[in-house]
Structure formats: structure tokens, C-alpha cells
Write an enzyme that holds these catalytic residues in place. Sequence first.
Site, PDB file in Angstrom:
ATOM      1  N   ASP A  90      40.870   1.181  92.018  1.00 38.72           N
ATOM      2  CA  ASP A  90      39.447   1.385  92.305  1.00 38.72           C
ATOM      3  C   ASP A  90      39.204   1.175  93.802  1.00 38.72           C
ATOM      4  O   ASP A  90      40.121   0.803  94.544  1.00 38.72           O
ATOM      5  CB  ASP A  90      38.586   0.476  91.434  1.00 38.72           C
ATOM      6  CG  ASP A  90      38.666  -0.990  91.808  1.00 38.72           C
ATOM      7  OD1 ASP A  90      39.687  -1.397  92.392  1.00 38.72           O
ATOM      8  OD2 ASP A  90      37.715  -1.748  91.513  1.00 38.72           O
TER       9      ASP A  90
ATOM     10  N   ASP B 167      37.884  -1.028  95.783  1.00 40.15           N
ATOM     11  CA  ASP B 167      38.169  -2.295  96.468  1.00 40.15           C
ATOM     12  C   ASP B 167      39.466  -2.940  95.982  1.00 40.15           C
ATOM     13  O   ASP B 167      39.784  -4.071  96.322  1.00 40.15           O
ATOM     14  CB  ASP B 167      36.992  -3.263  96.390  1.00 40.15           C
ATOM     15  CG  ASP B 167      36.764  -3.847  95.005  1.00 40.15           C
ATOM     16  OD1 ASP B 167      37.073  -3.161  94.015  1.00 40.15           O
ATOM     17  OD2 ASP B 167      36.261  -4.986  94.917  1.00 40.15           O
TER      18      ASP B 167
ATOM     19  N   ASP C  46      40.892  -4.164  93.248  1.00 36.67           N
ATOM     20  CA  ASP C  46      41.109  -5.316  92.383  1.00 36.67           C
ATOM     21  C   ASP C  46      41.401  -4.892  90.945  1.00 36.67           C
ATOM     22  O   ASP C  46      41.662  -5.728  90.081  1.00 36.67           O
ATOM     23  CB  ASP C  46      39.938  -6.307  92.437  1.00 36.67           C
ATOM     24  CG  ASP C  46      38.603  -5.700  92.016  1.00 36.67           C
ATOM     25  OD1 ASP C  46      38.562  -4.504  91.682  1.00 36.67           O
ATOM     26  OD2 ASP C  46      37.587  -6.428  92.045  1.00 36.67           O
TER      27      ASP C  46
ATOM     28  N   SER D  32      32.593  -2.131  94.355  1.00 42.87           N
ATOM     29  CA  SER D  32      33.691  -2.078  93.401  1.00 42.87           C
ATOM     30  C   SER D  32      33.900  -0.658  92.857  1.00 42.87           C
ATOM     31  O   SER D  32      34.117   0.266  93.622  1.00 42.87           O
ATOM     32  CB  SER D  32      33.453  -3.085  92.273  1.00 42.87           C
ATOM     33  OG  SER D  32      34.606  -3.270  91.504  1.00 42.87           O
TER      34      SER D  32
END
Length: 448
Positions: free
Chosen positions: A237, A239, A241, A93
Site C-alpha cells: 500500500d 505507506d 505497512d 495509508s
Amino acid sequence: MTSVSGVRGIVGESLTPETIIKYVSIFGQKNKGQAIIVGGDPRVSSRFIRPIVTGTLMAAGCRVINIGVSPTPTVEIAVKKLKAAGGIAITASHNPMEWNGLKFIGKDGMFLPEREIFTLFQEADQRKRHYTAWQELGNEEHYEKAVEDHLELIYRLPYLEIEKIRKKKYKVALDCVNGAGGVIIPRLLADFGCEVISLNTEPTGEFAHSPEPIPQNLVDLAVAVKKNKADMGIAVDPDVDRMAMISNEGNPLGEEYTLALAVKFLLGKKLGHVVVNLSTSRVIDEIAQYYNVLLFKTKVGEINVSQRMKEVEAVIGGEGNGGVILPEVHPGRDAATGIALILQALTEFNGTLSQLKQSLPQYYILKDKENIRNIDSDKVIDHFSEKFKNEQLDLTDGLRIDRADSWIHLRKSNTEPIIRIIVESRTPEISWRILQEVKEEIHKLPTS
């Protein structure tokens, strides 16, 4: 390091090949003979982690569908689209490059529920691993349309008037931190007719700066907005999300206003329940009150919000860290969906992004943490519960203290000797003063 979000660690230290096999093998055993989606962000260590994940799953008898470099929400959508038994997103993440991790996804396209993920961790610690014989080994195939499928779900939203957005010809400075955002966000913006000023949009996995989309990491993006006279800046970010925005004046809106803008827009189109976590800005409370809808609050963690949204059939929700959840696309945080909603909101508002933000209630949130190495974290919570016993208290996730003009959220960490502190009020000065008072009071508590 394990949590409701999955497994995460520093590569070569707390995250090793043995660690990866330990957890993936159990997940594979539970889904033997079924399809598992594998995707994730492009961080450098994924070069060795991805083959370990796919190989371990095949050794457990799973059919692996590899979708390559992809946002976490794209992996979640692919699970549902391809009717897989589950998925694994290889990502840490917003953590720095030296970190990586595994997010485990169920057949419903959502992260594994808290009880289920902790059962998996327990079994990984205790259960013997079993692999299939050669004739039962799984295979691997590649699916190239996962990002396209994701975008198509967004473009079908009845609230979007894509031609009207295109006519605005927005100029957008974009920072994908060289993460998975590079495979989806430039394409999304191009399809919306935007002129894109690209910063770090190549998915190399070599992050150009600290990847969490918070103001101190977005200085270059703010400069690019002002230099190019852009209508906005967008940061995601690794990833994809979470997302944050820079106004046309070059000022960070703050992650909290990502969700606020999306919620305000959606409720103007479709009334219904809203779900957020306990660390989310009071801006959402006021928006919910304005539209006379119910607002539910959960423990921190995407799956906690997603599950509650499903239970109450919420129309929108998310987390105040820039994560927007729109069930009509899928029940997980999704930066691409958040961007689409906010572009439509700005188009209908017919003003600047700075003006749009100012049309919302104004709050100032501060997030910090305090070392409590020699202090019992439960005693910290007990102390402030007693101190503020006449205020509105919520002990669902640590301690949230709601007062007339401000709120405080204290959460202990399960992995570090720290207390997380979030404070919000009407002015930055008041928020700063409250934060310092809380930290000073923690320091005065007796040590163990």
C-alpha cells in the site's frame, strides 16, 4: 476524521490547512524544544501538507528532522534511531489519492496509544494554540539515511540467509502503486538477488489504481506474474505497512496469508506468544495451536496489537490486512519485513509460493459493510449477541461470534452509518452464504 490511527480526510474538504495546523500545533506544543521526525508517502497533496506540518512544528519550538518520502514504518524506526520525541507520518495509508492524513508517533516509535491520541484530539478542539517567540523557533534539518537504517535492521535478522535467497534468483512482479514503496522495496528485492518486474514503482504519488492491496486491485499484477512466468507478485500500500502476494500461478493469496506465512516461518525458528486483532483469520489460531504457543487477540488498530505484544513479550504479531509486526525490527506493521520473512520461508520450503500457501490451513474470508442509516448500531450488536448467545462471543471490539466451522465479526463505524462485517469459513460458498444471511437479517431490524 479522527481515529486511533490519527487524522485522515479528503483534501480540500475534511482535510484543510486549518485542520492540519489544529492538530500538529498541539502535538508540537507537547514536544517543544525536542526533535520530531517528519516523513510520509508521496501523494500529490503532501506537497503543500509537508511544509505546513514542518512550519507548524517549528513555530511551536520543535526541531524538525525531515526524512522525505518514506514508509510509515521507516518514520517509526527513525524516531527510535535518532532519539526523537516523536514523529508524524503524512499519509492516508490505503485510501485513494484525494485523501491524506497524519499519523502521530511517540518517542517509543509506536503510534500514540488510544487514550493519548484521543486526548490530543480533545485538546486540539478545546485548547488555545501557543507559538514560540522568534528566538525560540525550531529549525529543520534533513536526514537521508532513514531507508538505509530500516533495511539494515532487516538484514541483521538472524533468521535470514541472504546468500541462499540470492541463489534462488526469484523473479518478482512488484506493484508499489507509485507510493512510498518505490523508495525501499525495489532495493530490498535487488539486495536479495531478485529479478524485478516493475509496475508503478516510481514514488510520484499519482496512484495507478485503487491503492488498497486487495485482489480486485491487483489484476494487472496477476497478469504480469503469468505473462513473465514470475515466481510471485508483491503489492504494497502507499505507506508500505501492508502487503499482499500473487502466487506463481497468478492467483491472489489474500492479505490474510501474508501474516500467516510470516507467523508460521517465525514460530519454526523461535517459539513465543503471538498477538493479532479480532478480525484476523483463524489460520493463525491453528498455527499457534500447532506450535503450542499462546495467541492473544485485540481490538482492531495497529497500536492495540503493538501494545499487547509489548505487554506479553510476543515474538510476532500483526493484523490480517497484510500487516506483519516483528519486534526485532520494530513494533509496528512493516511490509518490507514481511517480504523478507516470506522470501526466506519460500527458500527453505524449496517449492512454489502456491505450494507453500497450500501447506497452511485453508480458510476463506469475506469483508463487507452494510448501511444502517436508520438503524441503531448498538441494536445490531445486541440482536446478534442474543441470536448467537450459545456460541463463543467476544465484545472487545464490536461483536465476534466464534462457531465450530466459522466466525463472524461485526464492528460499527465511528464516522459512517455502517456496520463492518467479516466472515470466515472453510469454503468460499459457506462464507458467502453466511455473509448474505447476516446482511439480510440487518435489513429486517426495526428502524429508529
